[in-house]
Write a protein that holds these residues in place. Sequence first.
Motif, PDB file in Angstrom:
ATOM      1  N   GLU A  21     129.726 -28.606   8.665  1.00  0.00           N
ATOM      2  CA  GLU A  21     130.001 -28.799   7.251  1.00  0.00           C
ATOM      3  C   GLU A  21     131.432 -29.325   7.294  1.00  0.00           C
ATOM      4  O   GLU A  21     132.057 -28.868   8.031  1.00  0.00           O
ATOM      5  N   GLU A  22     131.689 -30.543   6.629  1.00  0.00           N
ATOM      6  CA  GLU A  22     132.930 -31.040   7.089  1.00  0.00           C
ATOM      7  C   GLU A  22     133.354 -31.408   5.549  1.00  0.00           C
ATOM      8  O   GLU A  22     132.910 -31.393   4.473  1.00  0.00           O
ATOM      9  N   PRO A  23     134.919 -31.272   5.507  1.00  0.00           N
ATOM     10  CA  PRO A  23     135.394 -31.540   4.164  1.00  0.00           C
ATOM     11  C   PRO A  23     135.368 -32.922   3.613  1.00  0.00           C
ATOM     12  O   PRO A  23     135.026 -33.784   4.396  1.00  0.00           O
ATOM     13  N   ALA A  24     135.539 -33.275   2.326  1.00  0.00           N
ATOM     14  CA  ALA A  24     135.443 -34.551   1.771  1.00  0.00           C
ATOM     15  C   ALA A  24     136.509 -35.432   2.596  1.00  0.00           C
ATOM     16  O   ALA A  24     137.705 -35.125   2.435  1.00  0.00           O
ATOM     17  N   SER A  25     135.960 -36.503   3.134  1.00  0.00           N
ATOM     18  CA  SER A  25     136.880 -37.611   3.579  1.00  0.00           C
ATOM     19  C   SER A  25     138.076 -36.831   4.315  1.00  0.00           C
ATOM     20  O   SER A  25     139.236 -37.011   3.550  1.00  0.00           O
ATOM     21  N   PRO A  26     138.010 -36.396   5.390  1.00  0.00           N
ATOM     22  CA  PRO A  26     139.009 -35.568   6.047  1.00  0.00           C
ATOM     23  C   PRO A  26     140.137 -36.509   6.418  1.00  0.00           C
ATOM     24  O   PRO A  26     141.476 -36.139   6.359  1.00  0.00           O
ATOM     25  N   GLY A  91     132.939 -34.316  -3.113  1.00  0.00           N
ATOM     26  CA  GLY A  91     133.310 -32.854  -2.611  1.00  0.00           C
ATOM     27  C   GLY A  91     132.901 -32.808  -1.113  1.00  0.00           C
ATOM     28  O   GLY A  91     132.983 -33.977  -0.412  1.00  0.00           O
ATOM     29  N   ARG A  92     132.537 -31.881  -0.726  1.00  0.00           N
ATOM     30  CA  ARG A  92     131.995 -31.690   0.649  1.00  0.00           C
ATOM     31  C   ARG A  92     130.642 -32.460   1.169  1.00  0.00           C
ATOM     32  O   ARG A  92     129.927 -32.938   0.134  1.00  0.00           O
ATOM     33  N   PHE A  93     130.749 -32.739   2.447  1.00  0.00           N
ATOM     34  CA  PHE A  93     129.472 -33.441   2.720  1.00  0.00           C
ATOM     35  C   PHE A  93     128.769 -32.603   4.044  1.00  0.00           C
ATOM     36  O   PHE A  93     129.651 -32.129   4.723  1.00  0.00           O
ATOM     37  N   GLU A  94     127.746 -32.625   4.542  1.00  0.00           N
ATOM     38  CA  GLU A  94     127.256 -32.246   5.581  1.00  0.00           C
ATOM     39  C   GLU A  94     126.416 -33.389   6.355  1.00  0.00           C
ATOM     40  O   GLU A  94     125.342 -34.007   5.752  1.00  0.00           O
ATOM     41  N   GLN A 103     125.876 -35.305   0.484  1.00  0.00           N
ATOM     42  CA  GLN A 103     127.033 -35.483  -0.105  1.00  0.00           C
ATOM     43  C   GLN A 103     127.286 -34.902  -1.488  1.00  0.00           C
ATOM     44  O   GLN A 103     126.350 -35.024  -2.331  1.00  0.00           O
ATOM     45  N   GLU A 104     128.252 -34.042  -1.587  1.00  0.00           N
ATOM     46  CA  GLU A 104     128.439 -33.481  -3.296  1.00  0.00           C
ATOM     47  C   GLU A 104     129.163 -34.565  -4.069  1.00  0.00           C
ATOM     48  O   GLU A 104     130.225 -34.929  -3.487  1.00  0.00           O
TER      49      GLU A 104
END
Length: 143
Positions: A21-26, A91-94, A103-104
Amino acid sequence: MAWAIGLLMALTLLGGAVVAEEPASPSGVAEPWQSVIDSQIAAFRAKDAPGAFQWASAAFHTGFPSAEAFFDAIVGSGYAPIMESRSHSFGRFEKLGDKTVVQEVKLLGNDQGLYEAIYMLAEEANGWRAQGVQLARHAGVGI
């Protein structure tokens, strides 16, 4: 309607999947699939059926005889809060692989309601395309 059931099944399967799980556009740079979501939401807000349909996956193009039929089905299926939203943010994406992502998207509705949309997208021959969306209303109001 089969696409909605398929999306729900895929999201259910995600619960048991091992994905990062990655943060939104790190990096602070928009991810390539996010421009697809931006464009499709803008088309929905403008009531531009062909514009919204162009960002839908090949399965939608096979399943609907026209952009207008697609648009009407989306409106009739309870997705009006996306079309009537005032703003949205990511938000977050996976990443589920090199060519699939969930994508949230957080939305502020025209009614000041708060909504969350979970988009499933895949990279197809013509670029990233939306495969389905799950929408939920959250408690509270936005400003």
